[in-house]
Design an enzyme around this catalytic site. Structure first.
Site, short mmCIF file in Angstrom:
data_model
loop_
_atom_site.label_atom_id
_atom_site.label_comp_id
_atom_site.label_asym_id
_atom_site.label_seq_id
_atom_site.Cartn_x
_atom_site.Cartn_y
_atom_site.Cartn_z
N ARG A 197 32.96 16.79 -3.97
CA ARG A 197 33.63 16.49 -5.25
C ARG A 197 33.07 17.36 -6.38
NH1 ARG A 197 36.45 11.73 -5.11
NH2 ARG A 197 36.17 10.39 -3.30
N LYS A 316 9.56 12.81 4.66
CA LYS A 316 8.51 13.78 4.30
C LYS A 316 7.70 14.25 5.51
CE LYS A 316 8.22 12.17 -0.39
NZ LYS A 316 7.49 12.12 -1.62
N ASN A 341 7.39 17.49 0.35
CA ASN A 341 8.45 16.95 -0.51
C ASN A 341 9.32 18.05 -1.12
OD1 ASN A 341 6.65 17.99 -2.42
ND2 ASN A 341 7.16 16.42 -3.91
N ASP A 362 3.54 16.48 -4.37
CA ASP A 362 3.05 15.11 -4.64
C ASP A 362 1.52 15.10 -4.75
OD1 ASP A 362 5.53 13.85 -4.56
OD2 ASP A 362 5.41 13.42 -2.41
N ASN A 409 -2.27 -0.28 6.13
CA ASN A 409 -0.81 -0.10 6.29
C ASN A 409 -0.22 -1.27 7.07
OD1 ASN A 409 1.60 1.44 6.01
ND2 ASN A 409 1.50 1.89 8.21
P1 NAP Z 1 7.46 6.84 4.12
O1 NAP Z 1 6.96 8.12 4.63
O2 NAP Z 1 8.67 6.24 4.73
O3 NAP Z 1 6.26 5.76 4.23
C1 NAP Z 1 6.45 4.46 3.79
C2 NAP Z 1 5.15 3.68 3.96
O4 NAP Z 1 5.34 2.41 3.35
C3 NAP Z 1 4.78 3.43 5.41
O5 NAP Z 1 3.40 3.39 5.49
C4 NAP Z 1 5.38 2.05 5.67
O6 NAP Z 1 4.71 1.29 6.62
C5 NAP Z 1 5.17 1.38 4.33
N1 NAP Z 1 6.17 0.34 4.10
C6 NAP Z 1 7.50 0.49 4.09
N2 NAP Z 1 8.10 -0.68 3.81
C7 NAP Z 1 7.10 -1.58 3.66
C8 NAP Z 1 7.09 -2.97 3.37
N3 NAP Z 1 8.22 -3.65 3.16
N4 NAP Z 1 5.89 -3.59 3.28
C9 NAP Z 1 4.75 -2.92 3.49
N5 NAP Z 1 4.71 -1.60 3.76
C10 NAP Z 1 5.87 -0.94 3.84
O7 NAP Z 1 7.74 6.92 2.54
P2 NAP Z 1 7.02 7.84 1.47
O8 NAP Z 1 7.77 9.12 1.37
O9 NAP Z 1 5.57 7.85 1.74
O10 NAP Z 1 7.33 7.06 0.12
C11 NAP Z 1 6.73 5.79 -0.15
C12 NAP Z 1 7.00 5.39 -1.60
O11 NAP Z 1 6.29 6.23 -2.48
C13 NAP Z 1 8.45 5.55 -2.03
O12 NAP Z 1 9.15 4.39 -1.77
C14 NAP Z 1 8.37 5.85 -3.51
O13 NAP Z 1 8.60 4.69 -4.27
C15 NAP Z 1 6.98 6.32 -3.71
N6 NAP Z 1 7.02 7.73 -4.16
C16 NAP Z 1 6.81 8.00 -5.45
C17 NAP Z 1 6.82 9.30 -5.90
C18 NAP Z 1 6.63 9.60 -7.34
O14 NAP Z 1 6.81 10.76 -7.72
N7 NAP Z 1 6.27 8.67 -8.14
C19 NAP Z 1 7.05 10.35 -5.01
C20 NAP Z 1 7.28 10.03 -3.71
C21 NAP Z 1 7.27 8.71 -3.29
P3 NAP Z 1 5.06 1.38 8.19
O15 NAP Z 1 4.25 2.50 8.73
O16 NAP Z 1 4.67 0.04 8.70
O17 NAP Z 1 6.54 1.63 8.30
#
Ligand code: NAP
Length: 539
Positions: A197, A316, A341, A362, A409
């Site tokens: 789009r 990532k 990232n 990051d 974790n």
């Molecule tokens: P990811 O690679 O998918 O990893 C997610 C992690 O969170 C895994 O360790 C997972 O545990 C855990 N997790 C997921 N759902 C959960 C839950 N309901 N309860 C407890 N633990 C849980 O994701 P990522 O790329 O690391 O990103 C994680 C978060 O970082 C994002 O959601 C975002 O909000 C934040 N972030 C912020 C920035 C920023 O610039 N501020 C940048 C990037 C990311 P398991 O191993 O058990 O699945």
């Protein structure tokens, strides 16, 4: 030379007066055309012919007239004969519409309908759009349908709209416009279809549809005209415009498109940045396979001009695996992190891919945030919640800066694996919080690297730590939540209420986005603008 792509605002006509007011608003918003969708008017109004003719007489913009039957996703359920009579009356009126839309299926169902449209067209200035819709996905017989459409020799414009099941569908839709014998509208419906789009001007797409306001879309995934013009700068997109995007699941609520597009505009960079959902799937390998099926196709497409991607949850780590498999370049030090990232595509003068590089912005961004919280990483102890892509970046960044980290974790096995990898590089400055052989020291810093606190639409946000646990911390402890959300995350709000220093992920977001901008454009990021846009949207 591609044609200038038009913007058409579709309007569901319930009342003629309201539709004309909306058409005025569409003109004021910058639309070129309106589409009057008279599906319900045609059925519910006894004098629908007079109403339609008044609509055509008083419209402030050229219009497409459409009465879409429910079989093609519209609301009209009346007799086919009445629908076609109404359209013909409009074409024969003193104020015929600029375009009328009729479905290929309707023309093929009844040869008399085709004859009637041919006759009406020859006696009118109206141009005919012949349309194909599919709300399940790409029609398996799309090519054959297009051949049949051309063979009718009726269409001045052809329209193809189907639900895009993946980003790859956009590539075919864009190619349908670029290689078209007839002016073409080719649009993907749903969240995956947005690139088709927004990028219509890259390939000479005849027009794109944009909703007048949020909630007024006539098809899933339609952007608002404000988004199209202000965020994506549709009027400035041309075949060579560089394309960027954020790949993740979910990406709908990401601030990245607003921030990067504003930065491109302010710095005069000829680029457009789009949300690009790539489904995570249910199994650990799904994310990797989805990336593998998508990213090379986007990168190698000869005319998309993809130049950069932000990579977010949960891709990532899988993107690094893909890079190793495909021989992409890893930024120095990325091997230690194992998560990226930022993807950058360098092209030669002919547009051919010269190099694809993965980086992690990051890591440095998180260290800046730790300093913002007045914590000096050297010698400090951090408890990191999570073991995914961001946890890896934060952990390695703190360790490289002399810190010590404990990992916790949801899935202990993943934390254990990360701990082992990091211990092999950084020694006993890394431990598993749950390790019974080791008494974890009280942390100076807690970093939430899980998505807990983000919350999906309609769900209340939660905190990764209980209030009682937080309340027991020494007052000097700092809390850094990498998650951000308008009004603050529950973790940060609670920590602050207890007198702890706490910061959410907005600063980290701005720092990592600025570094991505600099990698892609080789220019300094317009920091005051990045702060302004991020705070406006999420402050
Ligand atoms: P990811 O690679 O998918 O990893 C997610 C992690 O969170 C895994 O360790 C997972 O545990 C855990 N997790 C997921 N759902 C959960 C839950 N309901 N309860 C407890 N633990 C849980 O994701 P990522 O790329 O690391 O990103 C994680 C978060 O970082 C994002 O959601 C975002 O909000 C934040 N972030 C912020 C920035 C920023 O610039 N501020 C940048 C990037 C990311 P398991 O191993 O058990 O699945």
């Amino acid at each position: 030379m591609p044609r200038r792509s038009l913007i058409c605002v579709p309007l569901q006509v319930e009342s003629v007066d309201a539709a004309l007011l909306d058409a005025d608003a569409a003109r004021a918003s910058g639309a070129d055309l309106v589409e009057f969708r008279i599906d319900t008017l045609a059925e519910s109004t006894p004098d629908s012919r007079q109403q339609t003719i008044r609509l055509l007489r008083d419209t402030p913009l050229p219009c497409i007239l459409t009465c879409r039957p429910d079989s093609e996703g519209g609301a009209y359920t009346g007799p086919e004969e009445d629908r076609l009579t109404l359209l013909h009356t409009a074409l024969a009126s003193d104020h015929p519409p600029a375009f009328v839309d009729v479905e290929l299926a309707a023309l093929e169902r009844d040869p008399d309908v085709l004859q009637a449209f041919r006759a009406a067209k020859s006696a009118s200035t109206t141009r005919v759009i012949v349309s194909i819709h599919d709300f399940r996905g790409r029609p398996a017989d799309l090519s054959r349908r297009l051949v049949r459409l051309e063979s009718l020799d009726l269409a001045d414009v052809r329209k193809i709209a189907f639900v895009a099941r993946s980003l790859r569908d956009n590539l075919e839709l864009l190619d349908l416009c670029r290689h078209a014998p007839t002016p073409t509208i080719a649009l993907g419906m749903g969240g995956h279809g947005l690139p088709s789009r927004v990028l219509a001007p890259k390939c000479g797409g005849f027009l794109t549809f944009a909703a007048l306001r949020a909630g007024a879309a006539t098809a899933p995934g339609q952007p608002t005209i404000h988004d199209l013009l202000a965020t994506y700068r549709f009027r400035e997109i041309h075949p060579e415009t560089r394309v960027y995007g954020i790949v993740g699941d979910p990406v709908e609520h990401s601030l990245s498109p607003a921030v990067h597009n504003a930065a491109f505009e302010a710095s005069g960079h000829d680029g457009v940045y789009l949300p690009m959902p790539v489904a995570a799937g249910d199994c650990p390998d799904d994310a990797f396979l989805a990336l593998k099926a998508t990213l090379p196709a986007l990168i190698e497409h000869p005319s998309l001009c993809l130049h950069g991607l932000s990579i977010t949850i949960p891709h990532k780590e899988p993107v690094v695996r893909l890079a190793r498999e495909l021989g992409w370049t890893l930024q120095p030090g990325l091997d230690q992190i194992g998560a990226a990232n930022t993807l950058t595509v360098e092209r030669d003068a002919t547009g051919t891919v010269a190099r694809v590089t993965l980086a992690n912005t990051d890591a440095d961004a998180s260290v800046r945030c730790v300093h913002d919280l007045s914590v000096e990483p050297v010698g400090s102890t951090a408890l990191i919640l999570g073991a995914g892509g961001v946890a890896r970046a934060v952990a390695v960044a703190l360790l490289r800066n002399g810190g010590r980290i404990g990992l916790s974790n949801r899935s202990e096995s993943r934390a254990r694996q990360l701990a082992e990898e990091l211990r092999a590089i950084f020694g006993d400055r890394v431990w598993l919080e749950t390790d019974p052989d080791r008494l974890a020291p009280a942390p100076d810093l807690i970093v939430n690297c899980t998505p807990v606190g983000m919350a999906r639409e309609g769900e209340p946000p939660t905190s990764p730590l209980s209030d009682e646990w937080l309340a027991a911390l020494p007052k000097g402890t700092a809390v850094f939540d990498t998650v951000y959300r308008r009004g603050g995350t529950p973790l940060v709000r609670k920590a602050r209420s207890l007198g702890l220093r706490a910061q959410d992920g907005l600063n980290m977001f701005v720092y990592q986005a600025a570094a991505q901008f600099e990698l892609w454009t080789k220019r300094s990021a317009p920091m005051p603008l990045l702060w302004q846009v991020a705070r406006e949207l999420c402050g």
